[in-house]
Design an enzyme around this catalytic site. Structure first.
Site, PDB file in Angstrom:
ATOM      1  N   LYS A  84       0.843  -1.196   0.000  1.00 42.52           N
ATOM      2  CA  LYS A  84       0.000   0.000   0.000  1.00 42.52           C
ATOM      3  C   LYS A  84       0.882   1.252   0.000  1.00 42.52           C
ATOM      4  CE  LYS A  84      -0.359  -0.004   5.049  1.00 42.52           C
ATOM      5  NZ  LYS A  84      -1.255  -0.084   6.221  1.00 42.52           N
ATOM      6  N   TYR A 115      14.055  31.655   4.753  1.00 42.65           N
ATOM      7  CA  TYR A 115      12.834  32.345   5.154  1.00 42.65           C
ATOM      8  C   TYR A 115      12.813  32.635   6.652  1.00 42.65           C
ATOM      9  CZ  TYR A 115      10.558  31.512   0.634  1.00 42.65           C
ATOM     10  OH  TYR A 115      10.226  31.506  -0.697  1.00 42.65           O
TER      11      TYR A 115
END
EC number: 5.1.1.1
Length: 369
Positions: free
Chosen positions: A38, A264
């Site tokens: 999965k 940032y």
């Protein structure tokens, strides 16, 4: 195996084979093996991984959702595929592609029985999920009579297996709890056999269960994270090989003076003359902001280089002061050193989350096939 020239996730199919054979060696000769593929095979590539496992002789595969199973069928996977968390809206598609549903609640049982009747199915294989303590999905022990009456009342469905999921098989402080789960599962399956008049096969163990509770192998085991190189304990990790290695390169090098900031929000300030490198990798690729601020390192030419400041969407910066390197050089984000477990631990998370979070925009490169 060449050097990276961009950000890539290198997937070593030889490591996958090694892990599969190691886990197989822990099983009895008659015990079946289910490989969990999965979430893009834990962030790698579900199609290539499933096809490789099929070639190696895996008995079953499992996905979470119907869409994942359909993709495997379209890729040429012919082995039985168990869908662990199907939704009723996808049942027509599930039957069309010969997928096998986990039936985990009265609502899902009614919905799938209705769909099977519509498609005029006979003895369609279903897998009944019981909740023995994880408290996530599954019927309760007192649902046994209801389940068997519903299914035995027609010919559309046949219970192919009965299964449950251990909650703490890797935690040896929870042995008593796990043993109680095993005992409850034994009681449930005995009741099921008696009421049906035939014996579905049984499976309970996950990767850690295979290692710690070999006496509870029943007819099949299920392994996910172990196939990809992690056993939830150091002793087992040493026997396994990480399948995925995340690599990138140095895009640009900067010389930073004392007091200058990087990135940032000026989240990093230099306390002296430093050298930094910018990498083409960021939180859009699965390396979140939680890995910044000097907590996590990558490997540059065999040396540790810590991520500094805030991770950006498409870039992150590392401190390469004192490291002999140049623009274009390869950087190992995780693989063997640091491995995904150690990398993830710096952000208080686990390898599962890190691996499954690597963006599909990162190119996959396969080796060892």
């Amino acid at each position: 195996m060449g050097k990276a020239r961009e950000t890539i996730l290198e997937i070593d199919l030889r490591a996958l084979e090694h892990n599969y054979r190691y886990l197989r060696s822990k099983l009895g000769p008659e015990t079946k093996f289910l490989g969990v593929v999965k979430a893009f095979a834990y962030g790698s590539d579900s199609k290539r991984i499933a096809l490789k496992l099929q070639d190696l002789g895996i008995d079953y595969l499992a996905v979470a959702y119907v869409k994942e199973g359909v993709a495997l069928r379209n890729a040429g996977v012919t082995k039985p595929i168990l869908v662990l968390h199907p939704q009723a809206v996808n049942f027509d598609q599930l039957i069309e592609h010969c997928l096998e549903p986990s039936i985990y609640s009265p609502r899902i049982l009614r919905a799938f029985l209705k769909t099977a009747k519509k498609h005029r199915q006979k003895d369609y294989p279903v897998h009944i999920k019981f909740n023995t303590g994880l408290n996530r999905l599954g019927f309760w022990e007192n649902d046994v009579s209801h389940i068997t009456e519903e299914i035995s009342g027609g010919t559309e469905l046949r219970i192919h297996s009965v299964f449950s999921h251990l909650a703490a098989s890797e935690d040896l402080n929870e042995v008593d709890f796990t043993q109680k789960q095993i005992e409850t599962f034994d009681k449930i399956t005995t009741q099921i056999d008696h009421k049906l008049g035939y014996r579905p096969f049984r499976h309970l163990l996950n990767t850690s269960g295979i290692i710690n509770y070999p006496e509870a192998q029943y007819d099949m085991v299920r392994s996910g994270i172990g196939l990809y190189g992690f056993g939830n304990e150091a002793q087992i990790d040493a026997e396994l090989k990480p399948v995925a290695t995340l690599k990138t390169i140095i895009s640009q090098i900067h010389r930073i003076e004392p007091g200058e900031s990087v990135g940032y929000n000026r989240a990093f300030f230099s306390n002296g003359y430093r050298t930094t490198a910018t990498l083409p990798l960021g939180h859009a690729d699965g390396i979140g902001r939680q890995y910044g601020h000097g907590k996590t390192y990558v490997e540059v030419n065999g040396q540790k280089a810590f991520i500094i400041g805030n991770v950006c969407m498409d870039m992150l910066m590392i401190d390469i002061t004192g490291i002999d390197c140049k623009e274009g050089d390869e950087v190992i984000v995780f693989g063997k050193n640091p491995n995904a477990d150690r990398f993830a631990a710096t952000a208080d998370t686990i390898s599962y989350e890190l691996l499954t979070g690597i963006s599909q925009r990162v190119n996959r490169l396969f080796i060892g096939d």
